[in-house]
Motif scaffolding. Structure first.
Motif, PDB file in Angstrom:
ATOM      1  N   HIS A 303       0.810  -0.987   0.126  1.00 14.48           N
ATOM      2  CA  HIS A 303      -0.207  -0.159   0.067  1.00 14.48           C
ATOM      3  C   HIS A 303       0.927   1.215  -0.004  1.00 14.48           C
ATOM      4  O   HIS A 303       1.819   1.393   0.720  1.00 14.48           O
ATOM      5  CB  HIS A 303      -0.897  -0.036   1.420  1.00 14.48           C
ATOM      6  CG  HIS A 303      -2.043   1.054   1.285  1.00 14.48           C
ATOM      7  ND1 HIS A 303      -2.098   2.275   1.297  1.00 14.48           N
ATOM      8  CD2 HIS A 303      -3.553   0.443   1.294  1.00 14.48           C
ATOM      9  CE1 HIS A 303      -3.169   2.920   1.355  1.00 14.48           C
ATOM     10  NE2 HIS A 303      -3.946   1.850   1.080  1.00 14.48           N
ATOM     11  N   PRO A 304       0.556   2.440  -0.703  1.00 13.00           N
ATOM     12  CA  PRO A 304       1.456   3.439  -0.896  1.00 13.00           C
ATOM     13  C   PRO A 304       1.581   4.099   0.538  1.00 13.00           C
ATOM     14  O   PRO A 304       2.331   4.660   0.688  1.00 13.00           O
ATOM     15  CB  PRO A 304       0.783   4.331  -1.869  1.00 13.00           C
ATOM     16  CG  PRO A 304      -0.311   3.747  -2.246  1.00 13.00           C
ATOM     17  CD  PRO A 304      -0.616   2.448  -1.874  1.00 13.00           C
ATOM     18  N   HIS A 305       0.268   4.119   1.300  1.00 11.63           N
ATOM     19  CA  HIS A 305       0.045   4.750   2.664  1.00 11.63           C
ATOM     20  C   HIS A 305      -0.388   3.694   3.506  1.00 11.63           C
ATOM     21  O   HIS A 305      -1.845   3.778   4.055  1.00 11.63           O
ATOM     22  CB  HIS A 305      -0.467   6.111   2.729  1.00 11.63           C
ATOM     23  CG  HIS A 305      -0.057   6.947   1.283  1.00 11.63           C
ATOM     24  ND1 HIS A 305       1.035   7.617   1.615  1.00 11.63           N
ATOM     25  CD2 HIS A 305      -0.638   7.127   0.243  1.00 11.63           C
ATOM     26  CE1 HIS A 305       1.311   8.338   0.359  1.00 11.63           C
ATOM     27  NE2 HIS A 305       0.245   7.923  -0.441  1.00 11.63           N
ATOM     28  N   PRO A 306       0.334   2.523   4.120  1.00 11.21           N
ATOM     29  CA  PRO A 306      -0.335   1.611   4.768  1.00 11.21           C
ATOM     30  C   PRO A 306      -1.387   2.148   6.106  1.00 11.21           C
ATOM     31  O   PRO A 306      -2.142   1.647   6.525  1.00 11.21           O
ATOM     32  CB  PRO A 306       0.634   0.781   5.309  1.00 11.21           C
ATOM     33  CG  PRO A 306       1.838   1.062   4.340  1.00 11.21           C
ATOM     34  CD  PRO A 306       1.780   2.191   3.786  1.00 11.21           C
ATOM     35  N   ASP A 307      -0.671   3.283   6.701  1.00 14.26           N
ATOM     36  CA  ASP A 307      -1.364   3.854   7.876  1.00 14.26           C
ATOM     37  C   ASP A 307      -2.560   4.549   7.467  1.00 14.26           C
ATOM     38  O   ASP A 307      -3.323   4.673   8.376  1.00 14.26           O
ATOM     39  CB  ASP A 307      -0.393   5.039   8.486  1.00 14.26           C
ATOM     40  CG  ASP A 307       0.023   5.843   7.562  1.00 14.26           C
ATOM     41  OD1 ASP A 307       0.316   5.530   6.226  1.00 14.26           O
ATOM     42  OD2 ASP A 307       0.381   7.071   7.631  1.00 14.26           O
ATOM     43  N   GLN A 308      -2.989   4.417   6.220  1.00 13.46           N
ATOM     44  CA  GLN A 308      -4.265   5.063   5.805  1.00 13.46           C
ATOM     45  C   GLN A 308      -5.128   3.973   5.247  1.00 13.46           C
ATOM     46  O   GLN A 308      -6.130   4.381   4.788  1.00 13.46           O
ATOM     47  CB  GLN A 308      -4.117   6.158   4.806  1.00 13.46           C
ATOM     48  CG  GLN A 308      -3.669   7.488   5.448  1.00 13.46           C
ATOM     49  CD  GLN A 308      -2.941   8.713   4.422  1.00 13.46           C
ATOM     50  OE1 GLN A 308      -3.625   8.598   3.286  1.00 13.46           O
ATOM     51  NE2 GLN A 308      -2.148   9.206   4.731  1.00 13.46           N
ATOM     52  N   ALA A 309      -4.659   2.729   5.227  1.00 14.72           N
ATOM     53  CA  ALA A 309      -5.282   1.690   4.291  1.00 14.72           C
ATOM     54  C   ALA A 309      -6.634   1.518   4.910  1.00 14.72           C
ATOM     55  O   ALA A 309      -6.927   1.587   6.236  1.00 14.72           O
ATOM     56  CB  ALA A 309      -4.285   0.426   4.542  1.00 14.72           C
ATOM     57  N   THR A 318       5.135  -0.955   2.535  1.00 14.82           N
ATOM     58  CA  THR A 318       5.035   0.399   1.492  1.00 14.82           C
ATOM     59  C   THR A 318       5.832  -0.065   0.472  1.00 14.82           C
ATOM     60  O   THR A 318       6.264  -1.201   0.302  1.00 14.82           O
ATOM     61  CB  THR A 318       6.019   1.478   2.427  1.00 14.82           C
ATOM     62  OG1 THR A 318       7.277   0.669   2.622  1.00 14.82           O
ATOM     63  CG2 THR A 318       5.522   1.812   3.815  1.00 14.82           C
ATOM     64  N   CYS A 319       5.740   0.764  -0.447  1.00 19.04           N
ATOM     65  CA  CYS A 319       6.251   0.543  -2.023  1.00 19.04           C
ATOM     66  C   CYS A 319       7.761   0.210  -1.755  1.00 19.04           C
ATOM     67  O   CYS A 319       8.241  -0.620  -2.453  1.00 19.04           O
ATOM     68  CB  CYS A 319       5.790   1.706  -2.594  1.00 19.04           C
ATOM     69  SG  CYS A 319       4.080   1.944  -3.201  1.00 19.04           S
ATOM     70  N   GLU A 320       8.397   1.191  -0.859  1.00 21.81           N
ATOM     71  CA  GLU A 320       9.797   1.045  -0.644  1.00 21.81           C
ATOM     72  C   GLU A 320      10.199  -0.179  -0.021  1.00 21.81           C
ATOM     73  O   GLU A 320      11.192  -0.926  -0.474  1.00 21.81           O
ATOM     74  CB  GLU A 320      10.272   2.288   0.151  1.00 21.81           C
ATOM     75  CG  GLU A 320      11.661   2.489   0.268  1.00 21.81           C
ATOM     76  CD  GLU A 320      12.135   3.209   1.505  1.00 21.81           C
ATOM     77  OE1 GLU A 320      11.250   3.947   1.946  1.00 21.81           O
ATOM     78  OE2 GLU A 320      13.440   3.317   1.588  1.00 21.81           O
TER      79      GLU A 320
END
Ligand code: E4P
Ligand code: PEP
Length: 340
Positions: A303-309, A318-320
């Protein structure tokens, strides 16, 4: 009961065996392998087996007849000694190459799916995962965007040249999901939904059959058998963890299931370390362990922003993080003689 044909047996020979089985009132399923052809006879009662085996063994084109005692036949290694490679619209699953399926747990928006997919694709994933129909414990949590989500997945995947794996939960939606997906995912909660298994057995789209979180390996193999006997030979298994007394991890990822399934079955098997652990920090280690254990691929949530999933943020990379995982996975993949 499986009938192993002699090397060099012709199509006519195979038909003569199939016909004999059908004359007795049972169904015959044939696999033409690279090494040899085998015919499976289904439905023969125990009491009649010896008589029929003798009759088939007397045919000059038959090498041997084996009674399969397991409760699953077509999923068994005895039926198909070579490993099966499932073709996912040009991507082989079960061959030398390890296949990476990655993407968001859930399709939330076009942008979120796109961002995740671009990162996954750049790092080497070839199949985009994402849920449009979400199984949720609570009726109040997000249930997925349905067909709108499928459209997003298909569009994003096509733009990047990826394939799509997505869950189907309702037998009435199989035809619809087939229009968008390259692989139909049967989630852990539906592993023993027999109507759904029968329905995906009627199509030819590959099926990713997750292990029920409560299921023994033998029950899982019988669930696969429903799909195979229904006529769909394209089954990929997925170990995703089972419920045990341990609560530190969301599930207990049973990696011993990978070599065990390889002994018992010819079907390819992948591992989902995201659901398997429920913890982002454990995903890379379990991905490496899965490949070392012989898994044919991985299913990973990114997810690009897992904390907002909307769902499963704690286990999403994360993508990284995914990019690092892929880099660190390569030496393990190569050490077991496979490619990424
Ligand atoms: C998978 O993505 C499932 O929808 C999710 O893990 C379900 O979580 P829940 O059981 O907390 O609803
Ligand atoms: C998923 O992968 O989206 C999912 C719902 O997983 P599981 O069925 O293993 O919980």
């Amino acid at each position: 009961m499986i009938i192993v044909m002699k090397k060099g047996a012709t199509k006519e020979d195979v038909h003569s065996v199939e016909e004999r089985i059908r004359e007795w009132g049972y169904s015959a399923h044939t696999i033409y392998g690279a090494e040899r052809t085998v015919v499976g006879a289904v439905g023969v009662p125990e009491a009649d087996k010896a008589r029929y085996m003798e009759s088939l063994e007397a045919m000059p084109c038959v090498e041997k007849v084996i009674a399969i005692l397991r409760p699953y036949k077509f999923a068994s290694r005895e039926y198909h000694p070579e490993g099966t490679v499932v073709d996912v619209n040009g991507i082989p699953v079960g061959g030398k190459q390890v296949v990476i399926m990655a993407g968001p747990c859930t399709v939330e928006t076009y942008e979120q799916t796109w961002e995740s997919a671009v990162a996954c694709h750049a790092a080497g994933a070839t199949i985009l995962r994402g849920g449009a129909y979400k199984p949720s414990t609570s009726p109040y949590s997000f249930q997925g965007h349905g067909e709108e989500g499928l459209k997003i997945l298909r569009d994003v995947a096509d733009k990047l040249g990826m394939r799509v794996v997505t869950e189907v939960m309702d037998p009435r939606n199989v035809e619809l999901v087939c229009r968008y997906a390259d692989i139909l995912q049967i989630g852990t909660r539906n592993m023993q939904n027999y109507d759904l298994l029968r329905e995906v057995g009627r199509v030819r789209t590959p099926v990713l059959l997750k292990r029920g979180m409560w299921a023994r390996i033998e029950e899982w193999m019988q669930a696969a058998e429903y799909i195979l006997v229904g006529g769909n030979p394209n089954v990929i298994l997925c170990e995703r963890g089972i419920r045990t007394f341990e609560t530190h991890t969301r599930n207990t990822l049973d990696l011993s299931a990978v070599p065990a399934v390889k002994e018992l079955s010819h079907l390819p098997i992948i591992v989902d370390p995201s659901q398997g652990t429920g913890k982002r920090s454990l995903v890379e280690a379990m991905s490496k362990a899965a490949i070392a254990a012989g898994a044919d691929g991985l299913l990973i949530e990114v997810h690009p922003h897992p904390d907002q999933a909307l769902k499963d943020g704690a286990q999403s990379l994360t993508c990284e993080g995914f990019c690092n995982l892929m880099r660190n996975l390569r030496p393990v993949v190569e050490a077991v003689g496979r490619t990424l």
